[in-house]
Design an enzyme around this catalytic site. Structure first.
Site, PDB file in Angstrom:
ATOM      1  N   CYS A 182      30.706  37.569  42.573  1.00  0.00           N
ATOM      2  CA  CYS A 182      31.969  37.201  43.234  1.00  0.00           C
ATOM      3  C   CYS A 182      31.766  36.008  44.156  1.00  0.00           C
ATOM      4  O   CYS A 182      32.696  35.263  44.438  1.00  0.00           O
ATOM      5  CB  CYS A 182      32.501  38.389  44.015  1.00  0.00           C
TER       6      CYS A 182
ATOM      7  N   GLU B  85      37.043  44.603  48.211  1.00  0.00           N
ATOM      8  CA  GLU B  85      36.141  43.463  47.981  1.00  0.00           C
ATOM      9  C   GLU B  85      36.468  42.950  46.590  1.00  0.00           C
ATOM     10  O   GLU B  85      36.049  43.544  45.593  1.00  0.00           O
ATOM     11  CB  GLU B  85      34.674  43.918  48.049  1.00  0.00           C
TER      12      GLU B  85
HETATM   13  P1  NAP Z   1      37.032  45.659  37.459  1.00  0.00           P
HETATM   14  O1  NAP Z   1      37.388  45.587  36.035  1.00  0.00           O
HETATM   15  O2  NAP Z   1      38.106  45.497  38.459  1.00  0.00           O
HETATM   16  O3  NAP Z   1      36.301  47.059  37.643  1.00  0.00           O
HETATM   17  C1  NAP Z   1      35.753  47.446  38.867  1.00  0.00           C
HETATM   18  C2  NAP Z   1      35.727  48.951  38.942  1.00  0.00           C
HETATM   19  O4  NAP Z   1      37.063  49.448  38.907  1.00  0.00           O
HETATM   20  C3  NAP Z   1      35.006  49.609  37.778  1.00  0.00           C
HETATM   21  O5  NAP Z   1      34.335  50.745  38.239  1.00  0.00           O
HETATM   22  C4  NAP Z   1      36.152  49.989  36.864  1.00  0.00           C
HETATM   23  O6  NAP Z   1      35.877  51.047  36.009  1.00  0.00           O
HETATM   24  C5  NAP Z   1      37.185  50.399  37.878  1.00  0.00           C
HETATM   25  N1  NAP Z   1      38.547  50.387  37.357  1.00  0.00           N
HETATM   26  C6  NAP Z   1      39.074  49.593  36.405  1.00  0.00           C
HETATM   27  N2  NAP Z   1      40.374  49.908  36.223  1.00  0.00           N
HETATM   28  C7  NAP Z   1      40.672  50.912  37.079  1.00  0.00           C
HETATM   29  C8  NAP Z   1      41.847  51.667  37.361  1.00  0.00           C
HETATM   30  N3  NAP Z   1      42.982  51.447  36.745  1.00  0.00           N
HETATM   31  N4  NAP Z   1      41.784  52.633  38.297  1.00  0.00           N
HETATM   32  C9  NAP Z   1      40.638  52.871  38.959  1.00  0.00           C
HETATM   33  N5  NAP Z   1      39.475  52.192  38.726  1.00  0.00           N
HETATM   34  C10 NAP Z   1      39.499  51.213  37.800  1.00  0.00           C
HETATM   35  O7  NAP Z   1      35.933  44.603  37.856  1.00  0.00           O
HETATM   36  P2  NAP Z   1      34.559  44.304  37.125  1.00  0.00           P
HETATM   37  O8  NAP Z   1      34.844  43.516  35.920  1.00  0.00           O
HETATM   38  O9  NAP Z   1      33.770  45.558  36.990  1.00  0.00           O
HETATM   39  O10 NAP Z   1      33.817  43.436  38.227  1.00  0.00           O
HETATM   40  C11 NAP Z   1      33.960  42.085  38.326  1.00  0.00           C
HETATM   41  C12 NAP Z   1      34.908  41.737  39.447  1.00  0.00           C
HETATM   42  O11 NAP Z   1      34.423  42.294  40.667  1.00  0.00           O
HETATM   43  C13 NAP Z   1      34.996  40.255  39.690  1.00  0.00           C
HETATM   44  O12 NAP Z   1      36.320  39.865  39.888  1.00  0.00           O
HETATM   45  C14 NAP Z   1      34.171  40.063  40.962  1.00  0.00           C
HETATM   46  O13 NAP Z   1      34.533  38.921  41.696  1.00  0.00           O
HETATM   47  C15 NAP Z   1      34.454  41.310  41.686  1.00  0.00           C
HETATM   48  N6  NAP Z   1      33.420  41.569  42.687  1.00  0.00           N
HETATM   49  C16 NAP Z   1      33.745  41.412  44.001  1.00  0.00           C
HETATM   50  C17 NAP Z   1      32.773  41.606  44.968  1.00  0.00           C
HETATM   51  C18 NAP Z   1      33.090  41.432  46.423  1.00  0.00           C
HETATM   52  O14 NAP Z   1      32.327  41.925  47.243  1.00  0.00           O
HETATM   53  N7  NAP Z   1      34.169  40.779  46.806  1.00  0.00           N
HETATM   54  C19 NAP Z   1      31.486  41.963  44.594  1.00  0.00           C
HETATM   55  C20 NAP Z   1      31.185  42.110  43.245  1.00  0.00           C
HETATM   56  C21 NAP Z   1      32.184  41.914  42.297  1.00  0.00           C
HETATM   57  P3  NAP Z   1      35.526  50.795  34.466  1.00  0.00           P
HETATM   58  O15 NAP Z   1      34.159  50.299  34.447  1.00  0.00           O
HETATM   59  O16 NAP Z   1      35.659  52.120  33.855  1.00  0.00           O
HETATM   60  O17 NAP Z   1      36.510  49.797  33.944  1.00  0.00           O
END
Ligand code: NAP
Length: 517
Positions: free
Chosen positions: A311, A277
């Site tokens: 998102c 997602e």
């Molecule tokens: P993110 O930076 O991609 O982080 C999401 C999760 O992944 C966090 O738990 C993060 O941990 C973890 N993570 C980061 N780097 C990683 C790695 N190398 N290996 C494993 N895990 C890793 O996203 P975000 O800034 O938290 O969230 C915003 C994004 O989520 C936006 O792009 C939004 O559109 C998307 N989103 C999508 C949906 C959907 O249903 N399509 C819903 C909500 C949000 P850390 O916190 O430790 O960095």
């Protein structure tokens, strides 16, 4: 682990931020350890994460940060519990989920407070997230007893075909910070219903809600090892060994597209079942026959929920030339009437952004649009002082090529561009690598059908600015990912379909009266 509630004073210079409303008391009951195999423990190297309040920039709590050793222990627990859990009855799992729905609903105010403190959204919206998040428990409590298979005769009549659906097995769940509760329950609900065990890694910026939820899940009867929670500030180092461990059977990720792509690459190692997602760039189309007041109300919901950090947030407003001035004027009026401040305070409708990095990105997108010729109708200011506040912003006359039309904004900024031809509007709406959500406002049934059939997005809202619903399949196309969460479709992500062909041995196949004689 002892609690260290440190955010109890009002920042001197901020106009509205205050954590002195007594609501920081909610932090006292939040577990601060790692939840592994039914036990709260410290990190194996005693490392911690300081969880910050984005409204004040101050630390709320210090919690344990998992190491790769802790990650391995969590997966060990999920693997050890998997067989017994898979053999529990669907009704038993459904009743656990139903109790979780009831208890979460009873404690809605507590969870809403935690969400607001660690993520920043206004309390009213946090209450909405709790109601939405709890619905996944209620929905999947009902779905757990409807996981079915089928029985049929092969076309040549010589075999019987049986299918059954079994839990996929130990699952890794990685969730983002923008919906600290609901992005977890959307995964936990169907996983429990299907009979999967899980390791959950919440975002390091908002782990408190998930830690509190782990406590609640234990209270409602989830056995040790079935649900493990391991916040960490070294996500890559802790997650990669789990993703490449052959005992893990599924990865479900909600977060940004770049991280999602990296995790897809890693999951190829073990040919892991994957659900993604990812990010969005939702177009919001307003046709000339739309009810403009309803369109603006829908725009406020689609844009301003979560301060634009969703998102599904409307990212680009494409408005028919003939109604664009009216739409922009009314939208600007509503944006100006929003009240910016700490989400915990009464009457606040727009909270802070999650951190300064996000606020800088939003400010850069606005500057780029203005440099390319857009008009800044309202907003466009970052508020100095503690917390990461940015004013609700409307940009009109936004020029093609502006980054704000291409990139996910994740902030309270509404860029408006105009169109005169429906086909051109639809083509521009589809001109993005993303494909999560889209919105359209029109009074015409013919336009509704055309738009619904032509837009390359997984979810389309017609004359409504909110589309999320536990009973509906949430998910995207293209770079927004694959897989669906919610609805009857959501459980398919957590089961394997197994086919058994049975030779009846004594069955005689007769294809005509001649054969029968
Ligand atoms: P993110 O930076 O991609 O982080 C999401 C999760 O992944 C966090 O738990 C993060 O941990 C973890 N993570 C980061 N780097 C990683 C790695 N190398 N290996 C494993 N895990 C890793 O996203 P975000 O800034 O938290 O969230 C915003 C994004 O989520 C936006 O792009 C939004 O559109 C998307 N989103 C999508 C949906 C959907 O249903 N399509 C819903 C909500 C949000 P850390 O916190 O430790 O960095």
């Amino acid at each position: 682990m002892p609690h260290s509630v440190t955010d109890t004073t009002t920042p001197a210079s901020h106009p509205t931020a205050s954590d002195t409303s007594g609501r920081t008391d909610a932090l006292h009951s939040v577990p601060t350890g790692l939840y592994i195999d039914g036990v709260w423990r410290e990190s194996s190297d005693a490392s911690t994460i300081a969880v910050e309040n984005p409204a004040t920039g101050r630390t709320l709590l210090d919690i344990a940060s998992a190491t790769p050793t802790d990650g391995a222990a969590a997966l060990d627990a999920a693997v050890a519990a998997a067989d017994d859990w898979a053999r529990t009855s669907p009704r038993h799992r459904g009743e656990i989920l139903r109790r979780a729905f009831d208890l979460l609903t009873e404690r809605a105010e507590h969870f809403a407070t935690l969400i607001t403190l660690e993520m920043g959204k206004p309390l009213a919206q946090a209450r909405g997230e709790v109601a939405y998040g709890a619905e996944f428990f209620r929905w999947y409590s009902e779905e757990s007893v409807r996981i079915d298979g089928r029985w049929s005769t092969s076309p040549d009549g010589k075999s019987r075909l049986m299918t059954m659906r079994q839990p996929v097995g130990p699952t890794l769940m990685i969730t983002p910070w923008n919906f600290p509760l609901a992005m977890g329950t959307r995964k936990i609900g169907p996983a429990i219903a299907a009979g999967c065990t899980m390791v959950i890694k919440p975002a390091s910026q908002t782990p408190l809600t998930m830690l509190a939820l782990a406590d609640l899940m234990t209270e409602v009867g989830v056995p040790a090892g079935v649900l493990n929670v391991i916040p960490t500030r070294t996500s890559g180092a802790v997650m990669t060994p789990l993703i490449t461990d052959p005992r893990l059977r599924k990865l479900t990720f909600t977060g940004s597209t770049p991280v999602g792509k990296d995790l897809i690459r890693q999951s190829a190692e073990q040919v892991l079942r994957v659900s993604m997602e990812l990010g969005g760039n939702a177009p919001f189309l307003v046709f000339e026959d739309a009810d403009i007041e309803a369109a603006v109300d829908g725009a406020m919901l689609a844009k301003m929920r979560n301060m634009g950090e969703a998102c599904t947030a409307a990212n680009r407003f494409l408005v028919h030339q003939s109604v664009a001035d009216d739409f922009a004027a009314l939208l600007a009026q509503k944006m100006t009437a929003e009240r910016l401040g700490a989400g915990i305070d009464d009457g606040v409708t727009v909270g802070p952004l999650i951190d300064d990095k996000q606020r800088r990105k939003v400010a850069e997108l606005v500057t780029d649009a203005v440099d390319r010729g857009a008009d800044l109708t309202v907003g466009g200011e970052r508020i100095d002082g503690p917390g990461y506040f940015y004013t609700p912003t409307v940009l009109t006359n936004v020029q093609p090529g502006s980054a704000v039309l291409r990139e996910e904004i994740f902030g309270p900024v509404a860029p408006i561009a105009t169109f005169t031809d429906d086909d051109d509007a639809i083509a521009r709406a589809n001109d993005t690598e993303y494909g999560l959500a889209a919105y359209a406002f029109t009074a015409s049934t013919a336009r509704t059908i055309k738009v619904a059939e032509s837009l390359d997005f997984g979810m389309i809202g017609i004359n409504q600015g909110i589309i999320s619903n536990a009973a509906a399949p949430f998910g995207g196309m293209k770079h927004s990912g694959f897989g669906r969460e919610g609805g009857p479709e959501g459980i398919a992500e957590y089961v394997e379909t197994k086919y058994i062909g049975i030779n009846p041995l004594d069955a005689t196949v007769r294809n005509s009266h001649t054969d029968a004689r």
